[in-house]
Design a protein around this motif. Structure first.
Motif, PDB file in Angstrom:
ATOM      1  N   ALA A  44       0.876  -0.960  -0.033  1.00 43.52           N
ATOM      2  CA  ALA A  44      -0.060  -0.028   0.026  1.00 43.52           C
ATOM      3  C   ALA A  44       0.880   1.287  -0.102  1.00 43.52           C
ATOM      4  CB  ALA A  44      -0.897   0.088   1.365  1.00 43.52           C
ATOM      5  N   THR A  45       0.387   2.339  -0.590  1.00 46.87           N
ATOM      6  CA  THR A  45       0.957   3.453  -0.379  1.00 46.87           C
ATOM      7  C   THR A  45      -0.106   4.395   0.157  1.00 46.87           C
ATOM      8  OG1 THR A  45       2.194   3.202  -2.682  1.00 46.87           O
ATOM      9  CG2 THR A  45       1.859   5.409  -1.934  1.00 46.87           C
ATOM     10  N   VAL A  46       0.300   4.903   1.343  1.00 51.59           N
ATOM     11  CA  VAL A  46      -0.573   5.897   2.196  1.00 51.59           C
ATOM     12  C   VAL A  46      -0.005   7.303   2.518  1.00 51.59           C
ATOM     13  CG1 VAL A  46      -1.284   3.837   2.985  1.00 51.59           C
ATOM     14  CG2 VAL A  46       0.247   5.091   4.178  1.00 51.59           C
ATOM     15  N   LEU A  47      -0.911   8.055   2.454  1.00 56.77           N
ATOM     16  CA  LEU A  47      -0.534   9.499   2.941  1.00 56.77           C
ATOM     17  C   LEU A  47      -1.226   9.740   4.393  1.00 56.77           C
ATOM     18  CD1 LEU A  47       0.746  12.363   2.312  1.00 56.77           C
ATOM     19  CD2 LEU A  47      -1.587  12.855   1.423  1.00 56.77           C
ATOM     20  N   PRO A  48      -0.531  10.076   5.178  1.00 55.81           N
ATOM     21  CA  PRO A  48      -1.215  10.443   6.643  1.00 55.81           C
ATOM     22  C   PRO A  48      -1.617  11.998   6.677  1.00 55.81           C
ATOM     23  CG  PRO A  48       1.004  10.066   6.829  1.00 55.81           C
ATOM     24  CD  PRO A  48       0.663  10.032   5.567  1.00 55.81           C
ATOM     25  N   PHE A  49      -3.043  11.932   7.123  1.00 53.76           N
ATOM     26  CA  PHE A  49      -3.695  13.397   6.832  1.00 53.76           C
ATOM     27  C   PHE A  49      -4.681  13.527   8.199  1.00 53.76           C
ATOM     28  CE2 PHE A  49      -6.586  10.950   4.458  1.00 53.76           C
ATOM     29  CZ  PHE A  49      -7.860  11.742   4.447  1.00 53.76           C
ATOM     30  N   VAL A 102       4.931  -4.813   2.330  1.00 52.61           N
ATOM     31  CA  VAL A 102       5.596  -3.504   2.254  1.00 52.61           C
ATOM     32  C   VAL A 102       4.489  -2.268   2.404  1.00 52.61           C
ATOM     33  CG1 VAL A 102       5.828  -3.115  -0.127  1.00 52.61           C
ATOM     34  CG2 VAL A 102       7.693  -2.020   1.413  1.00 52.61           C
ATOM     35  N   LEU A 103       4.938  -1.118   2.912  1.00 54.35           N
ATOM     36  CA  LEU A 103       3.961  -0.076   3.095  1.00 54.35           C
ATOM     37  C   LEU A 103       4.845   1.112   2.818  1.00 54.35           C
ATOM     38  CD1 LEU A 103       1.308   1.153   4.109  1.00 54.35           C
ATOM     39  CD2 LEU A 103       2.407   1.441   6.295  1.00 54.35           C
ATOM     40  N   VAL A 104       4.451   2.118   1.857  1.00 53.07           N
ATOM     41  CA  VAL A 104       4.922   3.234   1.432  1.00 53.07           C
ATOM     42  C   VAL A 104       4.332   4.504   2.010  1.00 53.07           C
ATOM     43  CG1 VAL A 104       5.717   4.784  -0.404  1.00 53.07           C
ATOM     44  CG2 VAL A 104       6.060   2.087  -0.620  1.00 53.07           C
ATOM     45  N   ARG A 130       7.407  -5.043  11.634  1.00 53.43           N
ATOM     46  CA  ARG A 130       8.630  -5.615  10.986  1.00 53.43           C
ATOM     47  C   ARG A 130       9.611  -4.554  10.609  1.00 53.43           C
ATOM     48  NH1 ARG A 130       4.916  -8.392   8.111  1.00 53.43           N
ATOM     49  NH2 ARG A 130       5.430  -7.411   6.162  1.00 53.43           N
ATOM     50  N   GLY A 131       9.141  -3.177  10.563  1.00 56.13           N
ATOM     51  CA  GLY A 131      10.127  -2.372   9.822  1.00 56.13           C
ATOM     52  C   GLY A 131      10.075  -2.365   8.166  1.00 56.13           C
ATOM     53  N   ASP A 132       8.953  -2.714   7.686  1.00 59.42           N
ATOM     54  CA  ASP A 132       9.034  -2.950   6.093  1.00 59.42           C
ATOM     55  C   ASP A 132       8.295  -1.619   5.798  1.00 59.42           C
ATOM     56  OD1 ASP A 132      10.551  -5.195   6.063  1.00 59.42           O
ATOM     57  OD2 ASP A 132       8.776  -6.496   6.138  1.00 59.42           O
ATOM     58  N   VAL A 133       8.405  -0.402   6.289  1.00 64.45           N
ATOM     59  CA  VAL A 133       7.947   0.791   5.903  1.00 64.45           C
ATOM     60  C   VAL A 133       9.147   1.754   5.308  1.00 64.45           C
ATOM     61  CG1 VAL A 133       6.704   2.970   6.641  1.00 64.45           C
ATOM     62  CG2 VAL A 133       6.421   0.796   7.949  1.00 64.45           C
ATOM     63  N   VAL A 134       8.553   1.980   3.981  1.00 67.83           N
ATOM     64  CA  VAL A 134       9.498   3.058   3.252  1.00 67.83           C
ATOM     65  C   VAL A 134       8.934   4.369   3.410  1.00 67.83           C
ATOM     66  CG1 VAL A 134      10.485   3.730   0.881  1.00 67.83           C
ATOM     67  CG2 VAL A 134      10.484   1.155   1.757  1.00 67.83           C
ATOM     68  N   VAL A 135       9.575   5.358   3.625  1.00 66.98           N
ATOM     69  CA  VAL A 135       9.358   6.714   4.041  1.00 66.98           C
ATOM     70  C   VAL A 135      10.411   7.561   3.038  1.00 66.98           C
ATOM     71  CG1 VAL A 135       8.636   8.601   5.240  1.00 66.98           C
ATOM     72  CG2 VAL A 135       8.472   6.397   6.165  1.00 66.98           C
ATOM     73  N   PRO A 136       9.760   7.522   1.705  1.00 70.34           N
ATOM     74  CA  PRO A 136      10.715   8.548   0.771  1.00 70.34           C
ATOM     75  C   PRO A 136      11.024   9.792   1.184  1.00 70.34           C
ATOM     76  CG  PRO A 136       8.595   7.183  -0.464  1.00 70.34           C
ATOM     77  CD  PRO A 136       8.404   7.317   1.153  1.00 70.34           C
ATOM     78  N   ASP A 137      12.152  10.574   0.630  1.00 68.61           N
ATOM     79  CA  ASP A 137      12.375  12.000   0.904  1.00 68.61           C
ATOM     80  C   ASP A 137      11.526  12.607  -0.036  1.00 68.61           C
ATOM     81  OD1 ASP A 137      13.570  12.182  -1.892  1.00 68.61           O
ATOM     82  OD2 ASP A 137      15.342  11.064  -1.072  1.00 68.61           O
ATOM     83  N   ALA A 138      11.385  13.833   0.251  1.00 68.66           N
ATOM     84  CA  ALA A 138      10.578  14.897  -0.508  1.00 68.66           C
ATOM     85  C   ALA A 138      10.775  14.465  -1.957  1.00 68.66           C
ATOM     86  CB  ALA A 138      10.765  16.267   0.064  1.00 68.66           C
TER      87      ALA A 138
END
Length: 169
Positions: A44-49, A102-104, A130-138
């Motif tokens: 999944a690709t998510v945006l927190p808001f 994985v979670l983006v 598990r730590g399988d989260v990717v938080v890409p840079d801007a």
């Protein structure tokens, strides 16, 4: 792959536009060939808001980007996708729907990033635990969001190794 590439060039630059589309398509093809293990993985690709999460669907460039790499939506997100929006809103108590391989998380450096890092409900989801989260840079986040013929190759170059690292771990 880019489902609806937008190329804005000066009149008479059709050949250049077609070349850019080919280059972007080849970048996705190459990433797919180099990482066949992405195919069918749940991501999944998510945006927190506002204390919630928006899980992007295939109607959005971010969802298309992940689909282009072979990832599929978590079943709970796919079931809630009624084709009326480009995302599915997920309340904190529904966060488990984001689980997968994985979670983006497209979190900015402000409150959204703090939400991802400190949400106790989110931290209980297996993919996050598990730590399988990717938080890409801007820059990578922006390139993935636009998913254009110019930005997609950049996003692939930056994001694919991070995804591969999470899936290999």
């Amino acid at each position: 792959m880019l489902s609806r590439p937008i190329v804005l060039l000066a009149p008479g630059e059709t050949a250049r536009g077609e070349e850019l589309v080919r280059t972007a398509d080849v970048a996705f093809t190459d990433a797919d060939a180099a990482h066949p293990g992405f195919r069918g993985k749940v991501g999944a690709t998510v945006l927190p808001f506002d204390g919630k999460y928006g899980a992007f669907t295939d109607a959005d460039a971010r969802g298309q980007f992940m689909a282009g790499l072979g990832f599929v939506q978590p079943p709970g997100i796919a079931e809630r996708d009624d084709d009326t929006s480009f995302y599915v809103e997920i309340a904190p108590e529904q966060a488990r729907l984001l689980d997968g391989d994985v979670l983006v998380a497209l979190a900015d450096e402000g409150s959204a990033r703090r939400q991802v890092d400190s949400d106790p409900v989110l931290r209980r989801i297996p993919v996050v635990a598990r730590g399988d989260v990717v938080v890409p840079d801007a820059d990578t986040r922006g390139a993935m969001t636009y998913n254009s013929v110019l930005s997609a190759p950049y996003a692939l170059e930056r994001l694919v190794p991070q995804l591969a690292g999470k899936l290999a771990g």
